[in-house]
Scaffold this active site. Structure first.
Site, PDB file in Angstrom:
ATOM      1  N   ASP A  43      -3.125   2.365   6.423  1.00  0.00           N
ATOM      2  CA  ASP A  43      -2.113   3.215   7.087  1.00  0.00           C
ATOM      3  C   ASP A  43      -2.683   4.058   8.238  1.00  0.00           C
ATOM      4  O   ASP A  43      -1.986   4.342   9.218  1.00  0.00           O
ATOM      5  CB  ASP A  43      -1.329   4.080   6.086  1.00  0.00           C
ATOM      6  CG  ASP A  43      -2.210   4.962   5.227  1.00  0.00           C
ATOM      7  OD1 ASP A  43      -3.451   4.879   5.342  1.00  0.00           O
ATOM      8  OD2 ASP A  43      -1.656   5.740   4.428  1.00  0.00           O
ATOM      9  N   ARG A  57      -9.829  -2.043  -6.515  1.00  0.00           N
ATOM     10  CA  ARG A  57      -9.223  -1.514  -7.747  1.00  0.00           C
ATOM     11  C   ARG A  57      -7.832  -1.012  -7.420  1.00  0.00           C
ATOM     12  O   ARG A  57      -7.515  -0.725  -6.265  1.00  0.00           O
ATOM     13  CB  ARG A  57     -10.063  -0.366  -8.325  1.00  0.00           C
ATOM     14  CG  ARG A  57     -10.165   0.816  -7.396  1.00  0.00           C
ATOM     15  CD  ARG A  57     -10.907   2.013  -7.983  1.00  0.00           C
ATOM     16  NE  ARG A  57     -10.928   3.077  -6.988  1.00  0.00           N
ATOM     17  CZ  ARG A  57     -11.782   3.136  -5.968  1.00  0.00           C
ATOM     18  NH1 ARG A  57     -12.708   2.209  -5.848  1.00  0.00           N
ATOM     19  NH2 ARG A  57     -11.720   4.109  -5.074  1.00  0.00           N
ATOM     20  N   SER A  71      -1.913   0.134   0.784  1.00  0.00           N
ATOM     21  CA  SER A  71      -2.676   1.386   0.673  1.00  0.00           C
ATOM     22  C   SER A  71      -3.423   1.511  -0.643  1.00  0.00           C
ATOM     23  O   SER A  71      -3.207   2.458  -1.411  1.00  0.00           O
ATOM     24  CB  SER A  71      -1.743   2.581   0.879  1.00  0.00           C
ATOM     25  OG  SER A  71      -0.936   2.376   2.010  1.00  0.00           O
TER      26      SER A  71
HETATM   27 MG    MG Z   1       2.226   7.715   4.429  1.00  0.00          MG
END
Ligand code: MG
Ligand code: ADP
Length: 495
Positions: A213, A175, A160
């Site tokens: 996600d 980044r 993520s």
């Molecule tokens: Mg989550």
């Protein structure tokens, strides 16, 4: 005449600033639709519309045993998922905190070695019977082709952080965020960094897919959704907010220019919208003085403007700012009556001092004297003896802030539903959601639905939209993406 209740009246006034009426919802949807199509054709839209190289969503009949790992922020999760092929699954997982010295370090090697080690520990603990022999054999004989292909786990890697993805299992880190800082990892392929560390330990694991996600949520919901309906949208309302949806490949015209013509443009492509940055220019988003101040004090002013009005990281902070404004207001007299005290050490005085879970607590408080709210004020904020009016004032504003967030969420979801034209078919439109805000804030989904009904192109057809939580989304979703990757049901430069 009734006794004047200055704090309650002042709170109603502030709450009204968070009204987000139908006309604005409609304007928001129109703008979102424009930005969606801009983002599909070129870069520079406030919606990045990132192709994910996932071309199909599951229908619940998928089967197999997969590994999934999730490097989010604080913890590293390793799990194995057995998909049973009947919309159900069995999930085994372990979770370890990421050591701080690996999050900020000169070289990425230690972090990825740590991740690979956790995968090894997990396999030894939970899949010992099947795999210890394989691991031992591979160590003894080296990685011959025969063993290389035998009994290899396909692994989905939920990562993520912002990546530039070029295929289902290739993507370079743009980044770090969320407190990570490992300079030499930037620009490197995150799947390769993990695969190399796994290979050093000679584990029978292939990094098969790189997963956002939101896409994991979409896939997990599609696998588990009732009646084998394919899911259209996966959306997160947690620390941040974002959504992914199934788009017609032929509409993703920017892929044709950057990566050569899409191989088969009759199919679909899951698109990660990155809607947290929708309308950073504030053409249509509501913008109270509290939103403006929060943005100015944030680490990234002018960016993620939609997220700053919608997600869990920010709603508590918006409420904190409204409370302080009424505490300082000599007429409102919030928390200023005799006997009430707010010590200087109260988190009410620190940036980010109110967690959004507080909004859920006060929303759920239906006691006549709002005792749950008063307790929470005492326990979380060291505020003693708050009056029922104080509690009601705070509850009123908290409600308005969360309701606005839900109605803004409806803008994003509705625009996508309208863009795909699914609203005019007979099909159920399935939406998978995940994140603590949507899971725990009372009626968050109901407020989303209410706003959807106010949109002229949706209206009564809101009934065709089904919104459901995608449980264990990141693990199951990553497993499913590893599965489609393995089946070769993907486009792009797979390596
Ligand atoms: Mg989550
Ligand atoms: P993540 O986004 O890291 O995957 P979550 O989905 O749990 O994790 O979201 C965490 C966010 O949700 C935090 O911003 C937190 O303030 C908020 N949150 C946690 N619990 C609740 C709750 N009960 N009601 C509303 N928001 C909550």
């Amino acid at each position: 005449m009734a006794t004047p209740r200055p704090s309650v009246e002042a709170a109603l006034r502030v709450a009204r600033e968070f009204d987000y009426p139908s006309t604005q919802v409609q304007r928001g949807v129109d703008e979102f639709l424009r930005e969606m199509s801009k983002g599909l054709s070129k870069t520079g839209s406030t919606l990045s519309q990132i192709p994910t190289y996932v071309n199909s969503v599951p229908n619940g009949t998928e089967k197999g045993l997969y590994l999934a790992v999730d490097l989010g922020g604080t913890n590293f999760r390793v799990c194995s998922i057995e998909l049973r092929g009947d919309s159900t699954f069995n999930l085994t997982q372990s979770k370890v905190p990421i050591p701080r010295d690996l999050m900020v370090s000169a070289s990425y090697k230690q972090l990825f070695q740590f991740l690979a080690k956790q995968i090894e520990i997990f396999l030894e603990l939970h899949h010992n019977d099947h795999f210890e022999a394989t691991v031992r054999r591979r160590r003894l004989t080296g990685t011959t082709d025969q063993y290389r292909q035998a009994e290899i786990f396909d692994l989905g890697f939920t990562f993520s952080f912002p990546v530039h993805q070029t295929s289902i299992n290739r993507g370079t880190l743009i980044r770090w965020t969320k407190g990570f800082d490992i300079p030499d990892a930037v620009g490197k392929d995150v799947c390769l960094m993990l695969q190399n560390a796994i290979d050093e330990l000679r584990l029978p694991v292939r990094v098969a897919a790189l997963v956002n996600d939101t896409v994991g949520t979409l896939m997990a919901r599609s696998y588990t959704s009732p009646g084998k309906t394919e899911t259209l949208i996966g959306a997160i309302f947690g620390t941040g907010t974002n959504g992914a949806y199934v788009e017609k490949l032929k509409k993703v015209t920017k892929m044709a220019t950057s990566d050569g013509p899409a191989p088969d443009d009759s199919g679909n492509m899951v698109i990660n919208t990155e809607w947290g940055s929708f309308d950073n220019h504030l053409n249509v988003l509501p913008n109270t003085i509290f939103d403006q101040q929060l943005d100015a004090d944030s680490v990234n002013p002018g960016i993620q403007m939609f997220e700053k009005r919608v997600s869990g990281m920010f709603l508590g902070e918006i409420l904190r700012r409204t409370i302080l404004s009424l505490v300082k207001d000599p007429e409102a007299k919030l928390l200023q009556e005799d006997g009430v005290s707010i010590p200087q050490s109260s988190p009410l005085y620190s940036l980010w001092g109110i967690d959004t879970s507080f909004l859920s607590i006060i929303e759920a408080d239906t006691s006549s004297d709002l005792s749950l709210t008063k307790n929470a004020l005492r326990n979380h904020f060291e505020v003693n003896n708050a009056s029922t009016d104080d509690a009601l004032a705070i509850k009123t504003i908290g409600h308005a802030i969360a309701k606005r967030a839900a109605r803004l969420s409806a803008v994003a979801l509705s625009a996508i539903i309208l863009d795909t034209k699914k609203i005019d078919t007979d099909e159920t439109i399935d939406v998978g959601v995940d994140g603590s805000l949507v899971e725990f804030y009372p009626k968050f989904v109901e407020y989303i639905r209410e706003a959807m009904r106010e949109i002229k192109e949706i209206g009564e057809k809101e009934k065709k939209i089904r919104i459901g939580i995608a449980k264990d989304g990141s693990g199951v979703g990553a497993a499913l993406i590893a599965l489609v990757a393995h089946k070769g049901n993907v486009t792009g430069r797979q390596q």
